[in-house]
Design an enzyme around this catalytic site. Structure first.
Site, short mmCIF file in Angstrom:
data_model
loop_
_atom_site.label_atom_id
_atom_site.label_comp_id
_atom_site.label_asym_id
_atom_site.label_seq_id
_atom_site.Cartn_x
_atom_site.Cartn_y
_atom_site.Cartn_z
N ASP A 58 59.90 41.99 33.71
CA ASP A 58 60.14 42.14 35.14
C ASP A 58 61.57 41.66 35.45
OD1 ASP A 58 60.19 41.86 37.89
OD2 ASP A 58 58.17 41.01 38.02
N GLU A 83 61.62 49.43 43.19
CA GLU A 83 60.56 50.07 43.97
C GLU A 83 61.26 51.19 44.70
OE1 GLU A 83 57.34 49.65 44.13
OE2 GLU A 83 57.30 48.01 42.68
N THR A 124 71.46 54.87 46.12
CA THR A 124 70.92 56.06 46.78
C THR A 124 71.74 56.40 48.02
OG1 THR A 124 69.04 56.80 48.12
CG2 THR A 124 69.26 54.45 47.86
N TYR A 149 62.94 50.11 52.12
CA TYR A 149 63.44 50.56 50.81
C TYR A 149 64.96 50.65 50.81
CZ TYR A 149 65.13 53.94 47.38
OH TYR A 149 65.88 54.56 46.41
N SER A 150 65.50 51.41 51.78
CA SER A 150 66.95 51.64 51.74
C SER A 150 67.71 50.36 52.08
CB SER A 150 67.36 52.80 52.65
OG SER A 150 66.87 52.63 53.95
N LYS A 153 67.91 48.49 48.87
CA LYS A 153 68.91 49.11 47.98
C LYS A 153 70.32 48.77 48.48
CE LYS A 153 68.42 51.59 44.93
NZ LYS A 153 68.27 51.33 43.46
N GLY A 274 60.69 55.63 61.47
CA GLY A 274 62.11 55.48 61.06
C GLY A 274 62.61 56.63 60.20
P1 NAD Z 1 60.51 55.45 39.83
O1 NAD Z 1 59.71 54.76 40.88
O2 NAD Z 1 60.01 56.72 39.26
O3 NAD Z 1 60.75 54.45 38.62
C1 NAD Z 1 61.07 53.10 38.80
C2 NAD Z 1 60.89 52.39 37.46
O4 NAD Z 1 61.26 51.02 37.63
C3 NAD Z 1 59.45 52.40 36.95
O5 NAD Z 1 59.42 52.68 35.57
C4 NAD Z 1 58.97 50.97 37.20
O6 NAD Z 1 57.98 50.52 36.29
C5 NAD Z 1 60.27 50.19 37.05
N1 NAD Z 1 60.26 48.92 37.77
C6 NAD Z 1 59.87 48.71 39.06
N2 NAD Z 1 59.94 47.40 39.35
C7 NAD Z 1 60.42 46.78 38.24
C8 NAD Z 1 60.70 45.42 37.92
N3 NAD Z 1 60.52 44.46 38.82
N4 NAD Z 1 61.17 45.12 36.69
C9 NAD Z 1 61.34 46.11 35.76
N5 NAD Z 1 61.06 47.41 36.00
C10 NAD Z 1 60.61 47.73 37.22
O7 NAD Z 1 61.96 55.62 40.47
P2 NAD Z 1 63.02 56.79 40.25
O8 NAD Z 1 62.79 57.84 41.24
O9 NAD Z 1 63.11 57.10 38.81
O10 NAD Z 1 64.35 56.00 40.71
C11 NAD Z 1 65.09 55.23 39.77
C12 NAD Z 1 66.27 54.59 40.48
O11 NAD Z 1 67.10 55.61 41.05
C13 NAD Z 1 65.89 53.67 41.64
O12 NAD Z 1 66.76 52.58 41.62
C14 NAD Z 1 66.11 54.52 42.87
O13 NAD Z 1 66.44 53.71 43.98
C15 NAD Z 1 67.29 55.37 42.43
N6 NAD Z 1 67.40 56.69 43.08
C16 NAD Z 1 66.33 57.54 43.09
C17 NAD Z 1 66.46 58.80 43.66
C18 NAD Z 1 65.31 59.79 43.70
O14 NAD Z 1 65.42 60.83 44.34
N7 NAD Z 1 64.20 59.55 43.01
C19 NAD Z 1 67.69 59.18 44.23
C20 NAD Z 1 68.75 58.27 44.22
C21 NAD Z 1 68.59 57.03 43.62
O1 DAU Z 2 67.80 60.37 49.02
C1 DAU Z 2 67.46 59.68 47.85
C2 DAU Z 2 66.06 59.13 47.98
O2 DAU Z 2 65.17 60.24 47.90
C3 DAU Z 2 65.72 58.10 46.91
O3 DAU Z 2 66.53 56.97 47.09
C4 DAU Z 2 64.24 57.70 46.99
O4 DAU Z 2 63.92 56.83 45.91
C5 DAU Z 2 63.39 58.95 46.91
O5 DAU Z 2 62.04 58.60 47.06
C6 DAU Z 2 63.80 59.94 47.99
O6 DAU Z 2 63.49 59.44 49.32
P1 DAU Z 2 62.83 60.39 50.45
O7 DAU Z 2 62.13 59.52 51.41
O8 DAU Z 2 63.82 61.36 50.97
O9 DAU Z 2 61.80 61.22 49.49
P2 DAU Z 2 60.29 61.67 49.70
O10 DAU Z 2 59.98 62.57 48.55
O11 DAU Z 2 59.37 60.53 49.95
O12 DAU Z 2 60.37 62.54 51.02
C7 DAU Z 2 61.22 63.66 51.12
C8 DAU Z 2 61.07 64.22 52.52
O13 DAU Z 2 59.74 64.77 52.65
C9 DAU Z 2 61.19 63.19 53.63
O14 DAU Z 2 61.83 63.78 54.75
C10 DAU Z 2 59.74 62.86 54.01
C11 DAU Z 2 59.01 64.16 53.73
N1 DAU Z 2 57.59 64.01 53.30
C12 DAU Z 2 57.32 63.20 52.25
C13 DAU Z 2 56.02 63.00 51.82
C14 DAU Z 2 55.71 62.08 50.66
C15 DAU Z 2 56.59 64.70 53.96
O15 DAU Z 2 56.84 65.47 54.90
N2 DAU Z 2 55.29 64.52 53.53
C16 DAU Z 2 54.96 63.68 52.50
O16 DAU Z 2 53.75 63.54 52.19
#
Ligand code: NAD
Ligand code: DAU
Length: 335
Positions: A58, A83, A124, A149-150, A153, A274
């Site tokens: 962790d 997260e 992000t 979350y944001s 970050k 939000g």
């Molecule tokens: P994800 O939730 O799929 O994966 C997160 C990983 O981090 C998991 O494997 C989890 O087990 C691990 N983790 C969580 N808490 C931890 C801890 N305390 N110690 C060690 N490991 C831990 O997330 P993702 O979508 O792959 O995103 C990865 C990174 O990229 C994040 O930092 C996220 O903010 C960033 N990001 C994601 C997106 C997106 O669209 N998914 C876009 C921009 C940035």
């Molecule tokens: O922009 C980068 C971010 O994109 C990352 O930093 C985050 O980790 C990632 O989760 C993502 O955030 P969003 O909140 O944009 O992604 P999500 O897939 O949760 O939602 C995308 C859009 O869809 C958002 O406007 C909310 C909407 N949505 C989402 C879900 C889960 C719905 O309308 N219904 C849903 O059930």
């Protein structure tokens, strides 16, 4: 060369590790605590590789992080552990502060102590907040996060900035838009809608479905991370994005079309509190300085992603068992 990747068992982390190992003569150490989002199945193709080591740990546990740095002595750190889901941060914000802020600080402390060469913080575009109908996020856009979350970050980005300014560490930050592709946990928009549509379940669209996200294929994001890790300028921030703005309802309807399902599955539900209206990312800096640009064309990338989920239904079943059901009920029952 040894790279410590945190969060490597998650969506982006597992795609990133596979890209690093496939393309290079380097050793990857994966540090991941395996939350609901971490899944070692994502890495089955590299687990036997000599170039790969895994630690279940962790990042918010300072001693454990230092113990791993002491053993492995990485040269580079790429921090993806977080997260990552906005809806969960609304239900339970505390863990977002623990992991995303405290965890990042622990990694920076260990990186300082063991003198690593470069620290890449994977952030992000959500730290910039929400756009109106026009305009783009640049690296100079002020931070204005709207969800726990944001905000967490953004806090991590600022801790990184302070370690770069105060201790002179080599730290770079990337801020990417919404990723899609294989191995994304089915709580996020695209895999959730695919799963529900395949199973003839309602598709819960928040608000009027007109919120806009800029979608990028995970492979393009990973290529961007590699170029910033190698050639980014120290202390700099690099935006990464797909130049691909879509409304949520457009995404949902396209998925229904690909799966040949009826739009009557769509259900408009109570909006996310939000809820950011629009994200759009200016990527001129990474393009001009490092020559990076996205390659994957969205309509093909989305079709391939839908097909991946159809071909990997067992993987999805593993994700949605147990705790995920409780989360799904809690998040959607009163909408
Ligand atoms: P994800 O939730 O799929 O994966 C997160 C990983 O981090 C998991 O494997 C989890 O087990 C691990 N983790 C969580 N808490 C931890 C801890 N305390 N110690 C060690 N490991 C831990 O997330 P993702 O979508 O792959 O995103 C990865 C990174 O990229 C994040 O930092 C996220 O903010 C960033 N990001 C994601 C997106 C997106 O669209 N998914 C876009 C921009 C940035
Ligand atoms: O922009 C980068 C971010 O994109 C990352 O930093 C985050 O980790 C990632 O989760 C993502 O955030 P969003 O909140 O944009 O992604 P999500 O897939 O949760 O939602 C995308 C859009 O869809 C958002 O406007 C909310 C909407 N949505 C989402 C879900 C889960 C719905 O309308 N219904 C849903 O059930």
């Amino acid at each position: 060369m040894k790279v410590l990747v945190t969060g490597g068992a998650g969506f982006i982390g597992s795609n990133f590790i596979k890209m690093l190992i496939d393309g290079n003569e380097l050793h990857v150490v994966n540090l991941d605590t395996l939350t609901y989002a971490g899944n070692l199945e994502n890495l089955s193709s590299v687990e036997a590789s000599k170039a790969y080591t895994f630690y279940k740990a962790d990042i918010s546990d300072h001693e454990e992080v230092c113990r791993i740095f002491e053993i492995e002595r990485p040269e580079f750190v790429v921090n993806l552990a977080a997260e990552s889901h906005v809806d969960r941060s609304i239900l339970e914000p505390g863990i977002f502060v623990d992991t995303n802020i405290r965890g990042t600080m622990n990694l920076l402390e260990a990186s300082k102590k063991y003198g690593i060469k470069r620290f890449l913080q994977v952030s992000t575009d959500e730290v910039y907040g929400s756009l109106g109908k026009t305009g783009y996020f640049t690296e100079d856009t002020p931070l204005a996060p709207n969800s726990p979350y944001s905000a967490a970050k953004a806090g991590a980005d600022l801790i990184c900035r302070s370690y770069q300014k105060t201790f002179g560490m080599d730290i770079v930050i990337t801020r990417c838009s919404n990723n899609y592709g294989p191995y994304q946990f089915p709580e996020k928009l695209i895999p959730l809608m695919i799963f529900n549509a395949v199973n003839d379940k309602e598709l819960p669209v928040y608000g009027d479905g007109m919120n806009i996200r800029d979608w990028i294929h995970v492979d393009d994001h990973c290529r961007g991370l590699i170029s910033v890790l190698k050639n980014g300028r120290t202390g700099e921030i690099y935006n990464i994005g797909g130049k691909n703005e879509r409304t949520n309802i457009d995404i949902v309807k396209t998925i229904l079309e690909i799966l040949e399902k009826d739009v009557s599955l769509i259900r408009y539900v109570k909006d996310r509190p939000g809820h950011d209206k629009r994200y759009a990312v200016n990527t001129d800096k990474i393009n001009k300085e490092l020559g990076w640009k996205p390659f994957v064309e969205f309509s093909q990338g989305l079709k391939d992603t839908v097909q991946w989920y159809l071909d990997n239904s067992e993987w999805v079943q593993h994700c949605i068992s147990g705790d995920y059901r409780n989360y799904y009920r809690k998040n959607y029952e009163n909408k």
